[in-house]
Design a protein around this motif. Structure first.
Motif, PDB file in Angstrom:
ATOM      1  N   UNK A  42       0.902  -1.359   0.037  1.00  0.00           N
ATOM      2  CA  UNK A  42      -0.180  -0.018   0.098  1.00  0.00           C
ATOM      3  C   UNK A  42       0.929   1.335  -0.101  1.00  0.00           C
ATOM      4  N   UNK A  43       0.296   2.401  -0.610  1.00  0.00           N
ATOM      5  CA  UNK A  43       1.406   3.407  -0.546  1.00  0.00           C
ATOM      6  C   UNK A  43       1.778   3.972   0.665  1.00  0.00           C
TER       7      UNK A  43
ATOM      8  N   UNK B 183      10.375   3.018   5.063  1.00  0.00           N
ATOM      9  CA  UNK B 183      11.810   3.736   4.892  1.00  0.00           C
ATOM     10  C   UNK B 183      12.442   2.625   4.086  1.00  0.00           C
ATOM     11  N   UNK B 184      13.507   3.135   3.525  1.00  0.00           N
ATOM     12  CA  UNK B 184      14.533   2.299   2.585  1.00  0.00           C
ATOM     13  C   UNK B 184      15.236   1.237   3.802  1.00  0.00           C
TER      14      UNK B 184
ATOM     15  N   UNK C 110      13.759   1.049  -4.461  1.00  0.00           N
ATOM     16  CA  UNK C 110      13.214   1.300  -2.976  1.00  0.00           C
ATOM     17  C   UNK C 110      13.248  -0.090  -2.263  1.00  0.00           C
ATOM     18  N   UNK C 111      14.671  -0.286  -1.512  1.00  0.00           N
ATOM     19  CA  UNK C 111      14.518  -1.737  -0.868  1.00  0.00           C
ATOM     20  C   UNK C 111      13.839  -1.556   0.519  1.00  0.00           C
TER      21      UNK C 111
ATOM     22  N   UNK D 232       9.141  -7.068  -0.682  1.00  0.00           N
ATOM     23  CA  UNK D 232       9.380  -6.777  -2.083  1.00  0.00           C
ATOM     24  C   UNK D 232       9.940  -5.406  -2.461  1.00  0.00           C
ATOM     25  N   UNK D 233      10.974  -5.428  -3.023  1.00  0.00           N
ATOM     26  CA  UNK D 233      11.692  -4.229  -3.614  1.00  0.00           C
ATOM     27  C   UNK D 233      10.985  -3.361  -4.634  1.00  0.00           C
ATOM     28  N   UNK D 234      10.775  -2.060  -4.455  1.00  0.00           N
ATOM     29  CA  UNK D 234       9.847  -1.296  -5.664  1.00  0.00           C
ATOM     30  C   UNK D 234      10.673  -0.678  -6.437  1.00  0.00           C
ATOM     31  N   UNK D 235      10.743  -0.696  -7.763  1.00  0.00           N
ATOM     32  CA  UNK D 235      11.577  -0.168  -8.641  1.00  0.00           C
ATOM     33  C   UNK D 235      10.552   0.757  -9.499  1.00  0.00           C
TER      34      UNK D 235
END
Length: 229
Positions: A127-128, A133-134, A170-171, A176-179
């Motif tokens: 969710x947004x 944080x990273x 964004x790790x 899951x990492x967001x790209x």
């Protein structure tokens, strides 16, 4: 019968994240989520999602088989190639029960929709307000490269210029990492790897880089190896 439209660039990008010969046959294709108006593909390790207004429909969603997409994409050459002016044209996809027909510059390609239920992909996308944080993560470098490439393809950036297409990674630790890139219409996710890598390796490597090399005795070298184990 329903007729949907998908950007050629989006279709190309999504295809890169579809599974190949997976026993989970419902992953071997690109999912047109007609309720959400999204184009989705995943192999269980990576996930690609893009907006597609032309996919919004009251009709059921459909999984378009890799073979059908590949056959169609082969016909989009010349001015329709990746990075060219026609690389973002809308592609018409007609669904008639289990029959899928993709319009191409030279005609059309017909295939059979993949049977089965596509996974609830939104359960994987954070969710947004939960991105957080990273947090450092351990990732498969090939999956990460594939995700970055998919974003460039989705923007119709040529392969030659792809290295100049800025992306943000964004790790999220074990999540899951967001790209993403500079717009919000498309994203990719990369699932973290299960591993036993030490969390302090990065700081140790940086310390090594700032220290002058010295000659260790065999005893000292053995102690350092034991310390790092």
């Amino acid at each position: 019968m329903q007729t949907l439209t998908v950007s050629l660039a989006t279709l190309r990008a999504a295809r890169t994240h579809a599974a190949e010969g997976d026993v989970r046959y419902y992953l071997n294709g690109v999912y047109l989520d007609t309720a959400a108006g999204k184009v989705v593909a995943t192999d269980g390790h990576r996930l690609f999602v893009a907006n597609a207004r032309g996919v919004k429909s009251v009709y059921p969603a459909v999984i378009v088989a890799n073979e059908t997409i590949d056959a169609a994409l082969k016909q989009f050459t010349g001015e329709y190639a990746r990075g060219k002016s026609g690389g973002t044209v809308d592609v018409t996809i007609t669904i008639d029960e289990t029959r899928v027909t993709i319009g191409t510059p030279t005609g059309q390609v017909t295939g059979t929709a993949v049977e089965g239920r596509f996974p609830d992909w939104r359960r994987v996308v954070p969710k947004a307000d939960a991105v957080g944080e990273h947090v450092p993560a351990v990732l498969n470098p090939q999956y990460l490269a594939d995700a970055c490439e998919a974003l460039a393809i989705a923007r119709n950036v040529s392969k030659k210029a792809a290295g100049q297409h800025a992306i943000r990674i964004h790790m999220r630790g074990t999540d899951p990492t967001v790209i993403t890139d500079n717009t919000i219409g498309v994203l990719a996710l990369v699932m973290p790897m299960r591993n036993d890598l030490r969390a302090d390796v990065a700081s140790m490597a940086c310390r090594m880089a700032h220290e002058d090399a010295i000659g260790y005795s065999d005893e000292t070298a053995a102690e350092l190896v034991a310390e790092a184990a």
